[in-house]
Design a protein around this motif. Structure first.
Motif, mmCIF file in Angstrom:
data_model
loop_
_atom_site.group_PDB
_atom_site.id
_atom_site.type_symbol
_atom_site.label_atom_id
_atom_site.label_comp_id
_atom_site.label_asym_id
_atom_site.label_seq_id
_atom_site.Cartn_x
_atom_site.Cartn_y
_atom_site.Cartn_z
ATOM 1 N N VAL A 119 0.881 4.397 -2.936
ATOM 2 C CA VAL A 119 0.383 5.874 -2.571
ATOM 3 C C VAL A 119 1.759 6.375 -3.087
ATOM 4 C CG1 VAL A 119 0.573 7.258 -0.189
ATOM 5 C CG2 VAL A 119 -1.093 5.274 -0.280
ATOM 6 N N LEU A 174 -2.796 6.784 7.882
ATOM 7 C CA LEU A 174 -1.665 7.256 8.003
ATOM 8 C C LEU A 174 -1.601 8.785 8.526
ATOM 9 C CD1 LEU A 174 -0.622 7.441 3.973
ATOM 10 C CD2 LEU A 174 -0.033 5.369 5.826
ATOM 11 N N THR A 229 -5.359 8.432 -0.176
ATOM 12 C CA THR A 229 -4.717 7.658 0.930
ATOM 13 C C THR A 229 -5.621 7.097 1.133
ATOM 14 O OG1 THR A 229 -4.914 9.630 2.141
ATOM 15 C CG2 THR A 229 -2.807 9.170 1.406
ATOM 16 N N LEU A 285 -6.419 4.372 3.975
ATOM 17 C CA LEU A 285 -4.836 4.492 4.781
ATOM 18 C C LEU A 285 -4.878 4.632 5.930
ATOM 19 C CD1 LEU A 285 -2.360 4.098 2.281
ATOM 20 C CD2 LEU A 285 -3.282 2.202 3.177
ATOM 21 N N LYS A 315 1.005 -1.548 -0.461
ATOM 22 C CA LYS A 315 -0.217 0.008 0.226
ATOM 23 C C LYS A 315 0.418 1.266 -0.025
ATOM 24 C CE LYS A 315 -3.947 -2.092 1.923
ATOM 25 N NZ LYS A 315 -5.484 -1.819 3.335
ATOM 26 N N ALA A 316 2.243 1.444 0.795
ATOM 27 C CA ALA A 316 2.971 2.665 0.954
ATOM 28 C C ALA A 316 3.917 2.488 -0.878
ATOM 29 C CB ALA A 316 4.051 2.197 2.158
#
Length: 114
Positions: free
Chosen positions: A27, A111, A106, A109, A23-24
């Motif tokens: 992104v 974050l 995002t 997520l 996922k990072a």
């Protein structure tokens, strides 16, 4: 005798960590694309019913200022105020656009700080 847990997480946690890295990476790739999109975007701020327009990129980089002849007849103080109001309008619009785009990027997520 206690069973060793290695680094404190088992295979289930390793899978979660792998998913988080994926996922990072998504992104990060999306952020690069978003940066390019924002560079090309134009956001317009207006004041005095269109007498003054300020155009910024989506990244808040100044592009141009348009001042109508009618505004010039109002004097330097009025033109200065109209330019300031138009700049603030463009800045607020570009900030809101950047925030919305980052939320889309995002989405889903958790974050911190975004």
């Amino acid at each position: 005798m206690t069973k060793s847990q290695g680094f404190g997480f088992g295979l289930g946690k390793m899978k979660e960590l792998t998913e988080a890295f994926k996922k990072a990476q998504q992104v990060q790739e999306g952020a690069k694309k978003l940066q390019e999109e924002l560079d090309e975007m134009e956001v317009e701020g207006v004041a005095g019913g269109g007498l003054v327009k300020v155009v910024l990129s989506g990244n808040q980089e100044p592009r141009r200022v348009e001042i109508s002849a009618d505004a010039l007849g109002e004097g330097a103080d009025v033109v200065s105020e109209l330019v300031t109001v138009a700049m603030k309008d463009a800045y607020n619009k570009s900030t809101m656009t950047m925030r919305e785009k980052m939320e889309e990027l995002t989405g889903g997520l958790n974050l911190p700080g975004l």
